[in-house]
Each structure stands twice: as structure tokens, then as C-alpha cells.
Write a protein that holds these residues in place. Sequence first.
Motif, PDB file in Angstrom:
ATOM      1  N   PHE A 110       0.949  -1.209  -0.101  1.00 47.08           N
ATOM      2  CA  PHE A 110       0.068   0.144   0.107  1.00 47.08           C
ATOM      3  C   PHE A 110       0.920   1.143  -0.028  1.00 47.08           C
ATOM      4  O   PHE A 110       1.269   1.662   0.949  1.00 47.08           O
ATOM      5  CB  PHE A 110      -0.761  -0.053   1.184  1.00 47.08           C
ATOM      6  N   ASP A 111       1.284   1.687  -1.364  1.00 45.90           N
ATOM      7  CA  ASP A 111       2.234   2.833  -1.161  1.00 45.90           C
ATOM      8  C   ASP A 111       1.614   3.751  -2.617  1.00 45.90           C
ATOM      9  O   ASP A 111       0.625   3.555  -2.998  1.00 45.90           O
ATOM     10  CB  ASP A 111       3.595   2.249  -1.502  1.00 45.90           C
ATOM     11  N   PHE A 112       2.499   4.768  -2.942  1.00 49.29           N
ATOM     12  CA  PHE A 112       2.310   5.683  -4.083  1.00 49.29           C
ATOM     13  C   PHE A 112       1.739   4.918  -5.338  1.00 49.29           C
ATOM     14  O   PHE A 112       1.009   5.538  -5.987  1.00 49.29           O
ATOM     15  CB  PHE A 112       3.477   6.673  -4.356  1.00 49.29           C
ATOM     16  N   GLY A 113       2.177   3.773  -5.695  1.00 52.53           N
ATOM     17  CA  GLY A 113       1.828   2.972  -6.884  1.00 52.53           C
ATOM     18  C   GLY A 113       0.590   2.702  -6.640  1.00 52.53           C
ATOM     19  O   GLY A 113      -0.217   2.583  -7.809  1.00 52.53           O
ATOM     20  N   SER A 114      -0.287   2.654  -5.589  1.00 49.12           N
ATOM     21  CA  SER A 114      -1.566   2.220  -5.482  1.00 49.12           C
ATOM     22  C   SER A 114      -2.620   3.496  -5.510  1.00 49.12           C
ATOM     23  O   SER A 114      -3.766   3.487  -5.290  1.00 49.12           O
ATOM     24  CB  SER A 114      -1.913   1.416  -4.372  1.00 49.12           C
ATOM     25  N   THR A 152       0.718  -5.884   2.826  1.00 48.02           N
ATOM     26  CA  THR A 152       2.113  -6.387   3.325  1.00 48.02           C
ATOM     27  C   THR A 152       3.108  -5.315   3.552  1.00 48.02           C
ATOM     28  O   THR A 152       4.075  -5.429   4.346  1.00 48.02           O
ATOM     29  CB  THR A 152       2.810  -7.392   2.303  1.00 48.02           C
ATOM     30  N   TYR A 153       2.640  -4.038   3.259  1.00 52.05           N
ATOM     31  CA  TYR A 153       3.407  -2.814   3.508  1.00 52.05           C
ATOM     32  C   TYR A 153       2.677  -1.499   3.448  1.00 52.05           C
ATOM     33  O   TYR A 153       1.719  -1.471   2.595  1.00 52.05           O
ATOM     34  CB  TYR A 153       4.555  -2.801   2.418  1.00 52.05           C
ATOM     35  N   LEU A 154       2.899  -0.489   4.219  1.00 49.31           N
ATOM     36  CA  LEU A 154       2.292   0.582   4.136  1.00 49.31           C
ATOM     37  C   LEU A 154       3.367   1.833   4.375  1.00 49.31           C
ATOM     38  O   LEU A 154       4.138   1.556   5.407  1.00 49.31           O
ATOM     39  CB  LEU A 154       1.360   0.749   5.454  1.00 49.31           C
ATOM     40  N   ASP A 155       3.142   2.649   3.493  1.00 49.41           N
ATOM     41  CA  ASP A 155       4.185   3.914   3.676  1.00 49.41           C
ATOM     42  C   ASP A 155       3.521   5.225   4.221  1.00 49.41           C
ATOM     43  O   ASP A 155       2.149   5.349   4.166  1.00 49.41           O
ATOM     44  CB  ASP A 155       5.273   3.923   2.674  1.00 49.41           C
ATOM     45  N   SER A 156       4.128   6.374   4.032  1.00 53.05           N
ATOM     46  CA  SER A 156       3.541   7.469   4.164  1.00 53.05           C
ATOM     47  C   SER A 156       2.666   8.010   3.218  1.00 53.05           C
ATOM     48  O   SER A 156       1.493   8.608   3.613  1.00 53.05           O
ATOM     49  CB  SER A 156       4.796   8.725   4.454  1.00 53.05           C
ATOM     50  N   ALA A 207       0.472   5.963   1.694  1.00 52.53           N
ATOM     51  CA  ALA A 207      -0.548   5.315   2.162  1.00 52.53           C
ATOM     52  C   ALA A 207      -1.269   6.170   3.365  1.00 52.53           C
ATOM     53  O   ALA A 207      -2.652   5.940   3.301  1.00 52.53           O
ATOM     54  CB  ALA A 207      -0.243   3.949   2.568  1.00 52.53           C
ATOM     55  N   LEU A 208      -0.792   6.534   4.242  1.00 55.29           N
ATOM     56  CA  LEU A 208      -1.128   7.292   5.165  1.00 55.29           C
ATOM     57  C   LEU A 208      -2.054   8.623   4.605  1.00 55.29           C
ATOM     58  O   LEU A 208      -3.032   8.759   4.972  1.00 55.29           O
ATOM     59  CB  LEU A 208      -0.239   7.768   6.073  1.00 55.29           C
ATOM     60  N   GLY A 209      -1.230   9.106   3.516  1.00 55.85           N
ATOM     61  CA  GLY A 209      -1.936  10.455   2.966  1.00 55.85           C
ATOM     62  C   GLY A 209      -3.168   9.988   2.186  1.00 55.85           C
ATOM     63  O   GLY A 209      -4.194  10.652   2.171  1.00 55.85           O
ATOM     64  N   MET A 210      -3.100   8.674   1.632  1.00 58.44           N
ATOM     65  CA  MET A 210      -4.348   8.405   0.830  1.00 58.44           C
ATOM     66  C   MET A 210      -5.638   8.061   1.976  1.00 58.44           C
ATOM     67  O   MET A 210      -6.856   8.342   1.527  1.00 58.44           O
ATOM     68  CB  MET A 210      -4.249   6.965   0.328  1.00 58.44           C
ATOM     69  N   LEU A 211      -5.367   7.495   3.187  1.00 55.86           N
ATOM     70  CA  LEU A 211      -6.292   7.404   4.129  1.00 55.86           C
ATOM     71  C   LEU A 211      -6.847   8.796   4.581  1.00 55.86           C
ATOM     72  O   LEU A 211      -8.052   8.708   4.817  1.00 55.86           O
ATOM     73  CB  LEU A 211      -5.682   6.788   5.454  1.00 55.86           C
ATOM     74  N   LEU A 212      -5.898   9.616   4.684  1.00 52.61           N
ATOM     75  CA  LEU A 212      -6.540  11.009   4.910  1.00 52.61           C
ATOM     76  C   LEU A 212      -7.545  11.439   3.901  1.00 52.61           C
ATOM     77  O   LEU A 212      -8.460  12.182   4.201  1.00 52.61           O
ATOM     78  CB  LEU A 212      -5.371  12.099   5.378  1.00 52.61           C
ATOM     79  N   LEU A 213      -7.010  11.389   2.402  1.00 52.73           N
ATOM     80  CA  LEU A 213      -7.810  11.955   1.854  1.00 52.73           C
ATOM     81  C   LEU A 213      -9.307  11.156   1.650  1.00 52.73           C
ATOM     82  O   LEU A 213     -10.048  11.928   1.240  1.00 52.73           O
ATOM     83  CB  LEU A 213      -7.174  11.426  -0.053  1.00 52.73           C
ATOM     84  N   LEU A 214      -9.322   9.897   1.848  1.00 50.57           N
ATOM     85  CA  LEU A 214     -10.484   8.993   1.993  1.00 50.57           C
ATOM     86  C   LEU A 214     -11.203   9.568   2.967  1.00 50.57           C
ATOM     87  O   LEU A 214     -12.547   9.828   2.859  1.00 50.57           O
ATOM     88  CB  LEU A 214     -10.275   7.515   2.194  1.00 50.57           C
ATOM     89  N   ARG A 215     -10.952   9.905   4.200  1.00 48.05           N
ATOM     90  CA  ARG A 215     -11.426  10.479   5.344  1.00 48.05           C
ATOM     91  C   ARG A 215     -12.000  11.777   4.856  1.00 48.05           C
ATOM     92  O   ARG A 215     -13.183  12.055   5.287  1.00 48.05           O
ATOM     93  CB  ARG A 215     -10.413  10.621   6.638  1.00 48.05           C
ATOM     94  N   ASP A 216     -11.466  12.745   4.257  1.00 44.98           N
ATOM     95  CA  ASP A 216     -11.892  13.824   3.874  1.00 44.98           C
ATOM     96  C   ASP A 216     -13.244  13.711   2.906  1.00 44.98           C
ATOM     97  O   ASP A 216     -14.084  14.393   2.918  1.00 44.98           O
ATOM     98  CB  ASP A 216     -10.681  14.773   2.933  1.00 44.98           C
ATOM     99  N   HIS A 217     -12.841  13.014   1.990  1.00 46.64           N
ATOM    100  CA  HIS A 217     -14.016  12.534   0.994  1.00 46.64           C
ATOM    101  C   HIS A 217     -15.160  12.026   1.412  1.00 46.64           C
ATOM    102  O   HIS A 217     -16.216  12.265   1.360  1.00 46.64           O
ATOM    103  CB  HIS A 217     -13.499  11.430  -0.139  1.00 46.64           C
ATOM    104  N   ALA A 218     -15.053  11.247   2.735  1.00 47.34           N
ATOM    105  CA  ALA A 218     -16.171  10.737   3.472  1.00 47.34           C
ATOM    106  C   ALA A 218     -16.737  11.698   4.184  1.00 47.34           C
ATOM    107  O   ALA A 218     -18.064  11.509   4.870  1.00 47.34           O
ATOM    108  CB  ALA A 218     -15.550   9.519   4.292  1.00 47.34           C
ATOM    109  N   GLY A 219     -16.230  12.908   4.753  1.00 48.09           N
ATOM    110  CA  GLY A 219     -17.019  13.878   5.485  1.00 48.09           C
ATOM    111  C   GLY A 219     -16.153  14.430   6.547  1.00 48.09           C
ATOM    112  O   GLY A 219     -16.612  14.903   7.435  1.00 48.09           O
TER     113      GLY A 219
END
Length: 101
Positions: free
Chosen positions: A22-26, A52-56, A58-70
Motif C-alpha cells: 500500500f504505497d504511492f503506486g496504488s 504487506t507494507y504501508l508507507d507515508s 498510504a497514510l496520505g491516501m487514508l486522510l484523503l478518503l477521510r476527507d472525501h467521506a466527510g
Amino acid sequence: MSVESEVSLDGTKLTIKVRGRFDFGSHQTFRDAYERFYKVPDIYVVDLKEATYLDSSALGMLLLLRDHAGGDEAEVQVINSNSDVRKILGISNFDKLFDIS
């Protein structure tokens, strides 16, 4: 790496499954997994069981999802994270922003 999304029959819950790194490639695939739905679900679930892996980025992508969700009002759950991923989420204080299990 693959990202799959599935919406519940009633349209209230969207589950996004991440496999592999789960990195920038995704980035684009992850965004497509939640942006392509017309109706905004009430609950978002990110399943990291097979991640299997999570980088910074991916953390940013989770934050974008949170913003999108409200933002603060959103219900976003991160489930099935392994101990390494859970440690990264904890160090980043994501347990204050997401329901992590």
C-alpha cells in the motif's frame, strides 16, 4: 498490489480491500475505489488483511478518503491490520482519526 471495492446491498457501506504493498503506486487505484460511486456510503471500511507494507503516501491516501467521506463526521474503519501496520498507524496517531481494529 491490488485494490478492490465492494458496496453493501443497501449502499450504506463501502469496503476497500488492499492487497500487497500500500504505497504511492496504488494512489489512483485506491482513489478510484471510493470516488466512482454516485451515492456516498455512510460507512467506509479499509480492509488491510492482505496488505504487506504501508508507507507515508498510504497514510496520505487514508486522510484523503477521510476527507472525501466527510472529515470529522465520517465513519472510516481500518480493519485487519497486521502488527507492523498497526504500529505505523499508532505512531502516526491515526487511532485518533480512524476506528482501527
